[in-house]
Design a protein around this motif. Sequence first.
Motif, PDB file in Angstrom:
ATOM      1  N   ALA A 153     -31.207 -12.899 -52.386  1.00  0.00           N
ATOM      2  CA  ALA A 153     -30.588 -12.344 -51.178  1.00  0.00           C
ATOM      3  C   ALA A 153     -29.062 -11.917 -51.605  1.00  0.00           C
ATOM      4  CB  ALA A 153     -30.675 -13.297 -50.236  1.00  0.00           C
ATOM      5  N   ASP A 154     -28.477 -12.780 -52.437  1.00  0.00           N
ATOM      6  CA  ASP A 154     -27.185 -12.365 -52.734  1.00  0.00           C
ATOM      7  C   ASP A 154     -26.820 -11.010 -53.489  1.00  0.00           C
ATOM      8  OD1 ASP A 154     -25.892 -14.371 -51.386  1.00  0.00           O
ATOM      9  OD2 ASP A 154     -25.831 -15.760 -53.078  1.00  0.00           O
ATOM     10  N   THR A 155     -27.993 -11.034 -54.540  1.00  0.00           N
ATOM     11  CA  THR A 155     -27.855  -9.691 -55.298  1.00  0.00           C
ATOM     12  C   THR A 155     -28.015  -8.408 -54.417  1.00  0.00           C
ATOM     13  OG1 THR A 155     -29.892 -10.090 -56.119  1.00  0.00           O
ATOM     14  CG2 THR A 155     -28.021 -11.045 -57.537  1.00  0.00           C
ATOM     15  N   LEU A 156     -29.095  -8.666 -53.776  1.00  0.00           N
ATOM     16  CA  LEU A 156     -29.640  -7.596 -53.007  1.00  0.00           C
ATOM     17  C   LEU A 156     -28.453  -7.118 -51.690  1.00  0.00           C
ATOM     18  CD1 LEU A 156     -33.321  -7.970 -52.166  1.00  0.00           C
ATOM     19  CD2 LEU A 156     -32.426  -6.589 -53.988  1.00  0.00           C
ATOM     20  N   ALA A 157     -28.130  -7.810 -51.519  1.00  0.00           N
ATOM     21  CA  ALA A 157     -27.095  -7.668 -50.559  1.00  0.00           C
ATOM     22  C   ALA A 157     -25.853  -6.991 -51.135  1.00  0.00           C
ATOM     23  CB  ALA A 157     -26.280  -8.855 -49.702  1.00  0.00           C
ATOM     24  N   LYS A 158     -25.565  -7.316 -52.575  1.00  0.00           N
ATOM     25  CA  LYS A 158     -24.500  -6.425 -53.209  1.00  0.00           C
ATOM     26  C   LYS A 158     -24.851  -5.120 -53.584  1.00  0.00           C
ATOM     27  CE  LYS A 158     -22.388 -10.930 -54.747  1.00  0.00           C
ATOM     28  NZ  LYS A 158     -22.243 -11.789 -55.793  1.00  0.00           N
ATOM     29  N   SER A 162     -27.125  -7.781 -42.641  1.00  0.00           N
ATOM     30  CA  SER A 162     -27.174  -8.034 -41.403  1.00  0.00           C
ATOM     31  C   SER A 162     -28.015  -9.305 -41.298  1.00  0.00           C
ATOM     32  CB  SER A 162     -27.865  -7.129 -40.389  1.00  0.00           C
ATOM     33  OG  SER A 162     -29.148  -6.642 -40.823  1.00  0.00           O
ATOM     34  N   PHE A 163     -29.291  -9.676 -42.316  1.00  0.00           N
ATOM     35  CA  PHE A 163     -29.950 -10.913 -42.222  1.00  0.00           C
ATOM     36  C   PHE A 163     -29.712 -11.644 -43.629  1.00  0.00           C
ATOM     37  CE2 PHE A 163     -33.124  -9.219 -45.202  1.00  0.00           C
ATOM     38  CZ  PHE A 163     -32.993  -7.779 -44.967  1.00  0.00           C
ATOM     39  N   ARG A 164     -28.636 -11.224 -44.083  1.00  0.00           N
ATOM     40  CA  ARG A 164     -28.218 -12.086 -45.466  1.00  0.00           C
ATOM     41  C   ARG A 164     -28.459 -13.611 -45.391  1.00  0.00           C
ATOM     42  NH1 ARG A 164     -22.797 -11.246 -48.858  1.00  0.00           N
ATOM     43  NH2 ARG A 164     -23.002 -13.067 -50.502  1.00  0.00           N
ATOM     44  N   PRO A 165     -27.812 -14.410 -44.188  1.00  0.00           N
ATOM     45  CA  PRO A 165     -28.010 -15.845 -44.025  1.00  0.00           C
ATOM     46  C   PRO A 165     -29.490 -16.248 -44.389  1.00  0.00           C
ATOM     47  CG  PRO A 165     -26.458 -15.122 -42.476  1.00  0.00           C
ATOM     48  CD  PRO A 165     -27.032 -13.927 -43.134  1.00  0.00           C
ATOM     49  N   LEU A 200     -34.262   1.769 -45.603  1.00  0.00           N
ATOM     50  CA  LEU A 200     -34.480   0.697 -46.173  1.00  0.00           C
ATOM     51  C   LEU A 200     -35.795  -0.024 -45.918  1.00  0.00           C
ATOM     52  CD1 LEU A 200     -33.269  -1.565 -47.959  1.00  0.00           C
ATOM     53  CD2 LEU A 200     -32.037  -2.723 -45.840  1.00  0.00           C
ATOM     54  N   GLN A 201     -36.417  -0.521 -46.825  1.00  0.00           N
ATOM     55  CA  GLN A 201     -37.806  -1.357 -46.894  1.00  0.00           C
ATOM     56  C   GLN A 201     -37.411  -2.471 -47.923  1.00  0.00           C
ATOM     57  OE1 GLN A 201     -41.243   0.973 -47.708  1.00  0.00           O
ATOM     58  NE2 GLN A 201     -40.741   2.599 -45.907  1.00  0.00           N
ATOM     59  N   VAL A 202     -37.770  -3.678 -47.171  1.00  0.00           N
ATOM     60  CA  VAL A 202     -37.728  -4.896 -48.125  1.00  0.00           C
ATOM     61  C   VAL A 202     -38.932  -5.512 -47.952  1.00  0.00           C
ATOM     62  CG1 VAL A 202     -36.650  -7.336 -47.962  1.00  0.00           C
ATOM     63  CG2 VAL A 202     -35.447  -4.987 -47.194  1.00  0.00           C
ATOM     64  N   THR A 203     -39.586  -6.070 -49.139  1.00  0.00           N
ATOM     65  CA  THR A 203     -40.875  -6.824 -49.372  1.00  0.00           C
ATOM     66  C   THR A 203     -40.598  -8.038 -49.986  1.00  0.00           C
ATOM     67  OG1 THR A 203     -42.020  -4.655 -49.711  1.00  0.00           O
ATOM     68  CG2 THR A 203     -43.059  -6.521 -50.539  1.00  0.00           C
ATOM     69  N   GLU A 204     -41.303  -9.116 -49.408  1.00  0.00           N
ATOM     70  CA  GLU A 204     -41.429 -10.475 -49.890  1.00  0.00           C
ATOM     71  C   GLU A 204     -42.562 -10.581 -50.920  1.00  0.00           C
ATOM     72  OE1 GLU A 204     -41.403 -13.025 -46.711  1.00  0.00           O
ATOM     73  OE2 GLU A 204     -41.522 -14.993 -48.050  1.00  0.00           O
ATOM     74  N   SER A 205     -42.286 -11.363 -51.838  1.00  0.00           N
ATOM     75  CA  SER A 205     -43.173 -11.705 -52.984  1.00  0.00           C
ATOM     76  C   SER A 205     -43.381 -13.051 -53.351  1.00  0.00           C
ATOM     77  CB  SER A 205     -43.146 -10.982 -54.174  1.00  0.00           C
ATOM     78  OG  SER A 205     -41.881 -11.241 -54.831  1.00  0.00           O
ATOM     79  N   LEU A 206     -44.496 -13.639 -53.465  1.00  0.00           N
ATOM     80  CA  LEU A 206     -44.675 -15.033 -53.813  1.00  0.00           C
ATOM     81  C   LEU A 206     -45.945 -15.177 -54.894  1.00  0.00           C
ATOM     82  CD1 LEU A 206     -44.113 -18.241 -53.740  1.00  0.00           C
ATOM     83  CD2 LEU A 206     -45.779 -18.257 -51.455  1.00  0.00           C
ATOM     84  N   GLY A 207     -45.490 -15.573 -56.033  1.00  0.00           N
ATOM     85  CA  GLY A 207     -46.649 -15.596 -57.142  1.00  0.00           C
ATOM     86  C   GLY A 207     -46.403 -16.842 -57.874  1.00  0.00           C
ATOM     87  N   ARG A 208     -47.694 -17.561 -57.980  1.00  0.00           N
ATOM     88  CA  ARG A 208     -47.875 -18.867 -58.905  1.00  0.00           C
ATOM     89  C   ARG A 208     -48.682 -18.656 -60.139  1.00  0.00           C
ATOM     90  NH1 ARG A 208     -48.796 -21.450 -54.637  1.00  0.00           N
ATOM     91  NH2 ARG A 208     -46.830 -22.461 -54.388  1.00  0.00           N
ATOM     92  N   ASN A 209     -48.247 -19.197 -61.219  1.00  0.00           N
ATOM     93  CA  ASN A 209     -48.909 -19.271 -62.380  1.00  0.00           C
ATOM     94  C   ASN A 209     -49.304 -20.710 -62.661  1.00  0.00           C
ATOM     95  OD1 ASN A 209     -46.598 -16.911 -63.199  1.00  0.00           O
ATOM     96  ND2 ASN A 209     -48.658 -16.422 -63.334  1.00  0.00           N
ATOM     97  N   PHE A 269     -37.892  -7.446 -52.817  1.00  0.00           N
ATOM     98  CA  PHE A 269     -37.976  -6.302 -53.572  1.00  0.00           C
ATOM     99  C   PHE A 269     -37.336  -5.209 -52.400  1.00  0.00           C
ATOM    100  CE2 PHE A 269     -39.936  -1.979 -54.113  1.00  0.00           C
ATOM    101  CZ  PHE A 269     -39.403  -1.854 -55.201  1.00  0.00           C
ATOM    102  N   ALA A 270     -36.503  -4.223 -52.610  1.00  0.00           N
ATOM    103  CA  ALA A 270     -35.893  -3.518 -51.589  1.00  0.00           C
ATOM    104  C   ALA A 270     -35.956  -2.067 -52.160  1.00  0.00           C
ATOM    105  CB  ALA A 270     -34.572  -4.161 -51.341  1.00  0.00           C
TER     106      ALA A 270
END
Length: 271
Positions: A127-132, A6-9, A141-150, A110-111
């Motif tokens: 988003a594509d792989t999770l939707a599949k 439902s929020f894939r776009p 269903l729980q979805v978490t966003e991650s942002l990491g920088r090295n 991460f879902a």
Amino acid sequence: MTRLSSFRPALLALALTAAAGVAQAHNAWLLPASTVLSKPDWVSVDAAISNSLFVADHAAMRLDKLVVTAPDGRAVKPENLTQLKKRSVFDLNLEQAGTYRISVVNQGLFASWKDAAGQTKRARGSADTLAKDIPADAKELQVTESLGRNESFITVGKPSALKPHGSGLELSFVNPADATDHVQGERTTFVVLLDGQPAPGIDVDITRGNTQWRDKLGERTFKTDAKGQVTIDWPEAGMYWLDAKTSDDKTSLPQAKQRRLSYSATLEVLP
């Protein structure tokens, strides 16, 4: 129940790599052979995800999100980039005077959910792989966003100022020299930024490398003050790994309830 489709776009706007998940379970690092050069030269850089700091004992770091920025802001193309079994390696031809920034940024989703039998399932990716991966009858269903920088930094000749990214956790420097000018017995003050703003109350962990030869890890934890500043002393020369993490609810998508942010940098301390 919330369907990911439902929020894939909106999810498609995120850049993702599978390496993000691996990096959260081990130490991910970039290791230049040298961080201070008196004149233009080549520098080799190792990149790995390991159990022991700066020892390639687990997996090579994927470098599809590698960005090297020259002092004038232009991108530097890595040469001889190779991914081995347990480490990646590349060369940099550093021709300009000033400070270079080496960055690998991982952003993803991460879902977790429960299937029809009540078993917990998890998936990580784009988003594509999770939707599949997520079935239509997924529950809770729980979805978490991650942002990491090295990151790591190299200065040729005179240091130059570095412009912050403005997103996620990152280091900013009171003086341009603070990116690479670290000396045993002295101190360096950093500013930790969160989305471009000083971040108070962030724990900053510092660990000297080559931990495989010590009985104790020797990790030290500092905390940023009200101005987002943290002052770190350097008791010994060597390569150090700086690590910071936090989380908040400032996600890019309303369906992701939490955002996990991480930052790490390899810093060289000279005798």
